[in-house]
Design a protein around this motif. Structure first.
Motif, PDB file in Angstrom:
ATOM      1  N   UNK A 293      -0.500 -35.096 -21.539  1.00 26.67           N
ATOM      2  CA  UNK A 293       0.300 -35.866 -20.581  1.00 26.67           C
ATOM      3  C   UNK A 293       0.009 -35.443 -19.143  1.00 26.67           C
ATOM      4  N   UNK A 294      -0.089 -34.136 -18.911  1.00 29.98           N
ATOM      5  CA  UNK A 294      -0.195 -33.615 -17.538  1.00 29.98           C
ATOM      6  C   UNK A 294      -1.629 -33.369 -17.087  1.00 29.98           C
ATOM      7  N   UNK A 295      -2.563 -33.323 -18.018  1.00 30.32           N
ATOM      8  CA  UNK A 295      -3.952 -33.073 -17.657  1.00 30.32           C
ATOM      9  C   UNK A 295      -4.345 -31.637 -17.905  1.00 30.32           C
ATOM     10  N   UNK A 296      -5.651 -31.405 -18.061  1.00 30.34           N
ATOM     11  CA  UNK A 296      -6.148 -30.086 -18.429  1.00 30.34           C
ATOM     12  C   UNK A 296      -5.910 -29.055 -17.331  1.00 30.34           C
ATOM     13  N   UNK A 297      -5.680 -29.500 -16.085  1.00 23.50           N
ATOM     14  CA  UNK A 297      -5.476 -28.540 -14.997  1.00 23.50           C
ATOM     15  C   UNK A 297      -4.222 -27.688 -15.173  1.00 23.50           C
ATOM     16  N   UNK A 298      -3.265 -28.179 -15.967  1.00 23.81           N
ATOM     17  CA  UNK A 298      -2.047 -27.402 -16.177  1.00 23.81           C
ATOM     18  C   UNK A 298      -2.363 -26.048 -16.816  1.00 23.81           C
ATOM     19  N   UNK A 299      -3.427 -25.995 -17.622  1.00 24.13           N
ATOM     20  CA  UNK A 299      -3.821 -24.749 -18.272  1.00 24.13           C
ATOM     21  C   UNK A 299      -4.189 -23.710 -17.233  1.00 24.13           C
ATOM     22  N   UNK A 300      -4.957 -24.147 -16.219  1.00 24.19           N
ATOM     23  CA  UNK A 300      -5.471 -23.190 -15.246  1.00 24.19           C
ATOM     24  C   UNK A 300      -4.385 -22.696 -14.304  1.00 24.19           C
ATOM     25  N   UNK A 301      -3.333 -23.475 -14.147  1.00 22.10           N
ATOM     26  CA  UNK A 301      -2.233 -23.026 -13.299  1.00 22.10           C
ATOM     27  C   UNK A 301      -1.377 -21.980 -14.013  1.00 22.10           C
ATOM     28  N   UNK A 302      -1.100 -22.217 -15.287  1.00 21.64           N
ATOM     29  CA  UNK A 302      -0.232 -21.307 -16.042  1.00 21.64           C
ATOM     30  C   UNK A 302      -1.021 -20.124 -16.612  1.00 21.64           C
ATOM     31  N   UNK A 303      -2.227 -20.400 -17.112  1.00 25.97           N
ATOM     32  CA  UNK A 303      -3.046 -19.366 -17.744  1.00 25.97           C
ATOM     33  C   UNK A 303      -4.393 -19.257 -17.038  1.00 25.97           C
ATOM     34  N   UNK A 304      -4.422 -18.729 -15.825  1.00 30.27           N
ATOM     35  CA  UNK A 304      -5.715 -18.541 -15.165  1.00 30.27           C
ATOM     36  C   UNK A 304      -6.561 -17.536 -15.935  1.00 30.27           C
ATOM     37  N   UNK A 305      -7.863 -17.493 -15.692  1.00 36.33           N
ATOM     38  CA  UNK A 305      -8.743 -16.607 -16.479  1.00 36.33           C
ATOM     39  C   UNK A 305      -8.358 -15.135 -16.447  1.00 36.33           C
ATOM     40  N   UNK A 306      -7.759 -14.654 -15.350  1.00 32.32           N
ATOM     41  CA  UNK A 306      -7.363 -13.247 -15.321  1.00 32.32           C
ATOM     42  C   UNK A 306      -6.323 -12.965 -16.394  1.00 32.32           C
ATOM     43  N   UNK A 307      -5.425 -13.922 -16.639  1.00 29.99           N
ATOM     44  CA  UNK A 307      -4.392 -13.768 -17.672  1.00 29.99           C
ATOM     45  C   UNK A 307      -4.986 -14.002 -19.058  1.00 29.99           C
ATOM     46  N   UNK A 308      -5.760 -15.069 -19.193  1.00 24.61           N
ATOM     47  CA  UNK A 308      -6.349 -15.399 -20.498  1.00 24.61           C
ATOM     48  C   UNK A 308      -7.250 -14.265 -20.984  1.00 24.61           C
TER      49      UNK A 308
ATOM     50  N   UNK B 273     -17.365 -13.902 -16.316  1.00 28.34           N
ATOM     51  CA  UNK B 273     -17.861 -15.262 -16.108  1.00 28.34           C
ATOM     52  C   UNK B 273     -17.064 -16.001 -15.033  1.00 28.34           C
ATOM     53  N   UNK B 274     -15.816 -15.610 -14.852  1.00 28.27           N
ATOM     54  CA  UNK B 274     -14.969 -16.288 -13.875  1.00 28.27           C
ATOM     55  C   UNK B 274     -14.772 -15.482 -12.581  1.00 28.27           C
ATOM     56  N   UNK B 275     -15.533 -14.379 -12.467  1.00 31.48           N
ATOM     57  CA  UNK B 275     -15.546 -13.590 -11.239  1.00 31.48           C
ATOM     58  C   UNK B 275     -14.139 -13.156 -10.813  1.00 31.48           C
ATOM     59  N   UNK B 276     -13.373 -12.646 -11.760  1.00 23.77           N
ATOM     60  CA  UNK B 276     -12.022 -12.167 -11.467  1.00 23.77           C
ATOM     61  C   UNK B 276     -12.103 -10.937 -10.562  1.00 23.77           C
ATOM     62  N   UNK B 277     -11.304 -10.916  -9.507  1.00 23.41           N
ATOM     63  CA  UNK B 277     -11.345  -9.865  -8.499  1.00 23.41           C
ATOM     64  C   UNK B 277     -10.292  -8.796  -8.802  1.00 23.41           C
ATOM     65  N   UNK B 278     -10.736  -7.645  -9.317  1.00 19.84           N
ATOM     66  CA  UNK B 278      -9.794  -6.582  -9.624  1.00 19.84           C
ATOM     67  C   UNK B 278      -9.574  -5.632  -8.443  1.00 19.84           C
ATOM     68  N   UNK B 279     -10.165  -5.957  -7.313  1.00 15.40           N
ATOM     69  CA  UNK B 279      -9.778  -5.253  -6.090  1.00 15.40           C
ATOM     70  C   UNK B 279      -8.407  -5.723  -5.630  1.00 15.40           C
ATOM     71  N   UNK B 280      -7.986  -6.873  -6.139  1.00 17.82           N
ATOM     72  CA  UNK B 280      -6.675  -7.439  -5.822  1.00 17.82           C
ATOM     73  C   UNK B 280      -5.631  -6.821  -6.763  1.00 17.82           C
ATOM     74  N   UNK B 281      -4.666  -6.069  -6.229  1.00 18.09           N
ATOM     75  CA  UNK B 281      -3.658  -5.439  -7.107  1.00 18.09           C
ATOM     76  C   UNK B 281      -2.818  -6.445  -7.874  1.00 18.09           C
ATOM     77  N   UNK B 282      -2.710  -7.683  -7.383  1.00 18.74           N
ATOM     78  CA  UNK B 282      -1.975  -8.712  -8.123  1.00 18.74           C
ATOM     79  C   UNK B 282      -2.644  -8.970  -9.467  1.00 18.74           C
ATOM     80  N   UNK B 283      -3.965  -8.834  -9.500  1.00 22.21           N
ATOM     81  CA  UNK B 283      -4.695  -8.973 -10.761  1.00 22.21           C
ATOM     82  C   UNK B 283      -4.675  -7.674 -11.556  1.00 22.21           C
ATOM     83  N   UNK B 284      -4.920  -6.566 -10.885  1.00 23.15           N
ATOM     84  CA  UNK B 284      -5.155  -5.313 -11.583  1.00 23.15           C
ATOM     85  C   UNK B 284      -3.893  -4.696 -12.181  1.00 23.15           C
TER      86      UNK B 284
END
Length: 460
Positions: free
Chosen positions: A131-146, A384-395
């Protein structure tokens, strides 16, 4: 389109650069051969993972065929894929068994009931995507989380190898592990793809020979939960089983705490399905985004139907995508044939009993590789998705969640309910990431594809 295929060319072969599209086929004898290849490709993981989860491999193989047919119907024959047993639930299942009695019929029912609910949740997620489109996945579950969820599902199982499988026969486990290393790396093509299965067969035969040469082993017995003297391999159940008959079915039962433990696997399944479906789209040259929601719905329904009778959770299989890439035959007819063959396999109880006789030490040697590979797939998503672990929000939340899973750490919520290991780690990863992202005043830049992932906003 579901049951109608146009014959490609003369039905005998492919010209250079040609492919057989999903709505095409070669001659039926050739399609049977290709369908058999798909069965062989999915077979190793589809019976190894039920074995690891303590579920009936025969039922899992049979219901994988049923789930595959449902998937093809739901996706209107536009996405050729096989639904084999999912590894994403292994960690949750181990935790549920520990809380509900171990390897018992009652625990089997709780396990399949929890996975059934997770399957329905996955199907609802598919409806949202449709219904909402595949982009909803990337908003809720970005690659850093997945990536983190996939990693903690794999590494969160380390204690199972250390505490359950390896102690049952440490030397057989070690030799099986090394042999599997060699098979996976030494062999190319098809044999390389079934390297783990070859390792399991090698370990099985080695255990049987060890019984003949050295006699029974005195070690931890998972069946009795204590150290005793017993044979490594027992064929009594194989001798007692019928050649033809239904596999072992059982009804599910439902416990809210068990459901919460296995729900994190839904995140991994969404990511897995999106990645696999996009890979199929790239190979066939088709726009699969409109079918993405249907694919996730189908996987959820397949999981719910399979576990309703005691089977295993399902997911689309990369192994079969590899077969398509090698053969350039993307016909859904091959998958219908593979599904029918799998259902027929499930009607041989003696075969299922042979699989169930796999020694614990052999499983130790194989699962130490499987669990590690699952964990490293999470790292692959990050790279593959170039996740930045210099960012404490990710790390920060990712590191905390993974340690909680690996522990496994238990957090008591009420007197009779707790969160532990993979479930606790997943909640910390998902909630922690979005909370810190909100506090930091950052937002994820919109992305366009299932494998493209999170990019930092240039303004940050």
């Amino acid at each position: 389109m579901a049951f109608r295929w146009t014959v490609h060319g003369d039905g005998r072969g492919l010209a250079p650069g040609d492919v057989v599209k999903p709505d095409e086929r070669l001659s039926w004898p050739r399609m049977v051969g290709i369908g058999a290849q798909h069965v062989i490709a999915m077979f190793g993981a589809t019976f190894v993972f039920p074995l690891v989860m303590g579920l009936d491999p025969n039922t899992a193989v049979m219901m994988s065929g049923v789930a595959t047919i449902l998937f093809l119907l739901f996706t209107q024959g536009r996405i050729p894929s096989y639904l084999g047993t999912s590894a994403s639930f292994v960690g949750g299942v181990v935790a549920v068994r520990a809380a509900f009695g171990g390897d018992t019929p009652g625990a089997d029912q709780v396990v399949t009931g929890a996975i059934l609910v997770a399957g329905l949740v996955l199907a609802l997620c598919g409806v949202a995507i449709h219904v909402l489109g595949v982009q909803i996945i990337h908003r809720v579950f970005p690659p850093v989380v997945t990536g983190a969820v996939v990693m903690l599902i794999g590494f969160g199982l380390a204690y199972v190898v250390a505490d359950v499988y390896w102690p049952q026969d440490p030397w057989i486990a070690l030799i099986t592990m090394v042999a599997t290393f060699v098979f996976v790396v030494l062999f190319r093509g098809f044999l390389g793809r079934i390297g783990v299965l070859l390792g399991l067969v090698f370990g099985f035969v080695l255990s049987w020979l060890a019984d003949k040469v050295f006699g029974n082993i005195t070690a931890y017995n998972a069946g009795t939960g204590k150290i005793d003297t017993h044979p490594r391999v027992s064929f009594q159940a194989v001798a007692d089983a019928d050649w033809i008959g239904l596999p072992h079915f059982h009804a599910p039962s439902f416990q809210a705490s068990a459901v919460l433990v296995v729900l994190p696997a839904v995140i991994a399944l969404i990511a897995e399905n999106v990645g696999h479906v996009k890979a199929v789209g790239q190979m066939t040259g088709a726009d699969v985004d409109p079918q993405m929601g249907r694919a996730v719905i189908a996987d959820g329904v397949g999981t719910a139907v399979a576990t309703a009778v005691g089977g295993s959770p399902t997911t689309t299989y990369a192994e079969n995508i590899g077969v398509m890439a090698a053969t350039r035959v993307y016909s859904t007819a091959a998958y219908y044939i593979a599904a029918i063959i799998a259902i027929l396999f499930g009607l041989c109880p003696k075969f299922g009993a042979l699989i169930a006789a796999t020694p614990g030490g052999v499983l130790g040697g194989v699962t130490v590789i499987l669990y590690g590979m699952i964990g490293l797939l999470g790292a692959k998503i990050w790279v593959e998705n170039r996740v930045d672990f210099a960012d404490p929000v990710n790390m920060v939340p990712i590191g905390a969640g993974i340690i909680l899973a690996i522990g496994p750490v238990t957090h008591q919520i009420t007197g009779d309910f707790s969160l532990a290991g993979i479930a606790l780690g997943t909640i910390v990863v998902l909630a922690g990431y979005h909370l810190l992202r909100a506090i930091a005043g950052r937002r994820a830049k919109e992305v366009t594809g299932g494998e493209i992932g999170l990019e930092r906003d240039p303004a940050v």
